[in-house]
Design a protein around this motif. Structure first.
Motif, short mmCIF file in Angstrom:
data_model
loop_
_atom_site.label_atom_id
_atom_site.label_comp_id
_atom_site.label_asym_id
_atom_site.label_seq_id
_atom_site.Cartn_x
_atom_site.Cartn_y
_atom_site.Cartn_z
N TRP A 1 0.83 -1.21 0.00
CA TRP A 1 0.00 0.00 0.00
C TRP A 1 0.86 1.26 0.00
CZ3 TRP A 1 -4.47 -0.46 -1.86
CH2 TRP A 1 -5.27 -1.57 -1.59
N TYR B 1 -4.83 2.52 4.60
CA TYR B 1 -5.02 1.10 4.29
C TYR B 1 -4.34 0.24 5.36
CZ TYR B 1 -6.29 3.03 -0.25
OH TYR B 1 -6.90 3.75 -1.27
N LEU C 1 -11.49 -3.62 -2.37
CA LEU C 1 -10.75 -4.04 -1.18
C LEU C 1 -11.28 -5.35 -0.61
CD1 LEU C 1 -10.46 -0.58 0.61
CD2 LEU C 1 -8.83 -1.66 -0.95
#
Length: 522
Positions: free
Chosen positions: A342, A393, A502
């Motif tokens: 991320w 994230y 996600l």
């Protein structure tokens, strides 16, 4: 002597009378407790439950990749605390604000993991992640020295070595000048690192994947994905039903593959330990400092097992050691690989920040490899970038606890026996604490900004007494890998956040991976 019909009826009456005197009070007590529980739960905001399904119908009819969207919508509809019935009996309370989470994180009472963590007991047993009570306290105390700064410094050599292999692979991909998924490369690098630091085994997964390695990797992925699948299907909460299902059978097969791998390494390591302590004498060269052997996590566990003497019964059994090794293998590679991926993604979206990071790396290291932990601490902008990516994230998007006492959360009294879920993903997007919460802004982690925020506003490694024991390990690895990639390549991400899907399995993934292009800096 025969019993007459009237006597049979009398015996039958006495039997039911006795049975009723035992079970009816218990049933009445359960029913009373149930009414109390439901009454308090229904005072919380939340969707109207359906018979049998509770509030899981949307989870059942939608694919798993819609879970994050459904939870985000629930936050919009009901606010930062709400309840969801997972089937007819399991009441879950979801909190998405530090204002509620701090009462849990700061407590020494509410430290028991949710019953849903039992879904991974077959794999991880009751190690540090899943245990509670005296066992957890004992293991935490025993394992804390394994994460001492000197131990972490000794691992830096492994971080650099495995990252060097990663860079060679990425160099090949960069020459193709095509968009590719960088996540599997980072995942394999992180797994290489954890195999050597946790198991003391040089698997070289990035260079070659043996049939045994491939089975192990596939098993980890399947077990992680199956855990969320089971949580969202109330009828699979029962171990009996889950084990009879096709997914349950494959789950147990995967666990067996992972345990076989771990057991083989533990057996070899214990033999190595026994040889080095033959006749009760350890390697003298190591004792007097003539050699400096780097200890893997498993070595530290085996030493702890024989802390009372090599000739005494081990404090930790092979199963105890496997619990902790398997836990560290999972938490030490999957979560870290997620955080690294991320960070790479976000730097690839923000070239101006990426160039500032590259300039900082050049100023501190020049053309040297990222091999000094002391210099690593000087990469302050990079540190802020990693933390900001963990804000947006978080590797573990949510955690869950089992409440053993009633607890007051704001205006709501949440009853004992509640499964309480803390959503770090949504907590970290509190616009009162993080202006423009969807924006990647490393300045959110300048010292003066951090001082103004509540202690539990940012908790990517959980918090309180059950915080992640390996968070310094994770940050050191993440900064080493990210710095090395940025030092060598210009990163450009191919997808915008709105296009991401996600997946919150055991860790947070992007369904389509992390798509980037790389351009060599030289």
């Amino acid at each position: 002597m025969e019993v007459s019909p009237p006597q049979e009826l009398l015996f039958l009456f006495l039997f039911f009378l006795l049975a009723g005197s035992v079970f009816v009070p218990r049933l009445m007590k359960w029913y009373s407790h149930r009414l109390h529980f439901v009454d308090f739960m229904e005072k919380l905001p939340g969707p109207v439950p359906l018979p049998l399904f509770g509030n899981t119908w949307d989870f059942v009819v939608n694919p798993q990749n819609k879970f994050m969207d459904l939870m985000t919508q629930a936050v919009k509809d009901y606010g930062s605390i709400f309840r969801i019935w997972m089937g007819p009996f399991m009441g879950t309370v979801h909190v998405c604000s530090w204002k509620y989470a701090e009462d849990i994180f700061s407590s020494n009472v509410h430290i028991e993991k949710s019953s849903t963590y039992s879904f991974v007991h077959a794999w991880l047993g009751t190690g540090l992640l899943t245990s509670t009570g005296a066992k957890w306290h004992s293991r935490r105390k025993m394992l804390t020295p394994a994460f001492h700064r000197t131990i972490l410094d000794s691992y830096q050599e492994v971080f650099v070595d495995k990252t060097s292999t990663l860079l060679k692979l990425l160099e090949t991909k960069s020459k193709e000048s095509k968009v590719f998924d960088i996540a599997p490369f980072i995942w394999q690098c992180s797994l290489d690192i954890i195999c050597e630091t946790a198991m003391g085994t040089n698997m070289d997964i990035q260079k070659k994947v043996s049939e045994e390695d491939a089975a192990y990797l596939k098993s980890i992925s399947f077990v992680a994905e199956s855990t969320l699948h089971r949580f969202l299907k109330p009828w699979l909460h029962s171990k009996i039903i889950f084990d009879l299902s096709s997914r349950g059978r494959e789950f147990n097969k995967s666990v067996k593959i992972m345990h076989t791998f771990s057991n083989k390494v533990i057996k070899a390591k214990k033999q190595e330990y026994s040889m080095s302590h033959k006749n009760g004498v350890a390697d003298k060269n190591e004792d007097i400092g003539l050699t400096k052997k780097r200890k893997a996590f498993i070595d530290i566990l085996i030493e702890a097992a024989f802390a009372e003497g090599h000739d005494k019964k081990p404090i930790l059994s092979d199963e105890d050691i496997r619990e902790e090794v398997d836990t560290f293998m999972f938490e030490g590679h999957d979560t870290t690989a997620s955080g690294i991926s991320w960070t790479i993604y976000l730097l690839g979206l923000h070239p101006e920040i990426q160039e500032d990071v590259a300039a900082e790396i050049n100023e501190v290291y020049g053309k040297e490899k990222i091999n000094s932990t002391q210099k690593l601490s000087e990469l302050r902008l990079l540190d802020r970038c990693v933390r900001e990516s963990l804000r947006l994230y978080p590797s573990v998007p949510m955690i869950a606890r089992k409440l053993r006492e009633d607890v007051q959360l704001g205006e709501y009294l949440v009853p004992a026996e509640t499964e309480l879920v803390i959503h770090m993903f949504h907590m970290h997007r509190d616009k009162e604490l993080f202006p423009e919460p969807e924006k990647f802004n490393p300045d959110n982690f300048l010292p003066e900004a951090c001082e103004k925020r509540p202690a539990f506003a940012f908790v990517p490694f959980s918090a309180g007494s059950r915080n992640c024991i390996g968070q310094k390990f994770a940050m050191q690895e993440a900064k080493t890998v990210v710095a090395s990639i940025v030092q060598n390549f210009k990163i450009k991400s191919a997808e915008q956040p709105k296009d991401l899907i996600l997946l919150p399995e055991l860790i947070l993934r992007s369904e389509k991976g992390i798509k980037v292009t790389l351009q060599p800096r030289n």
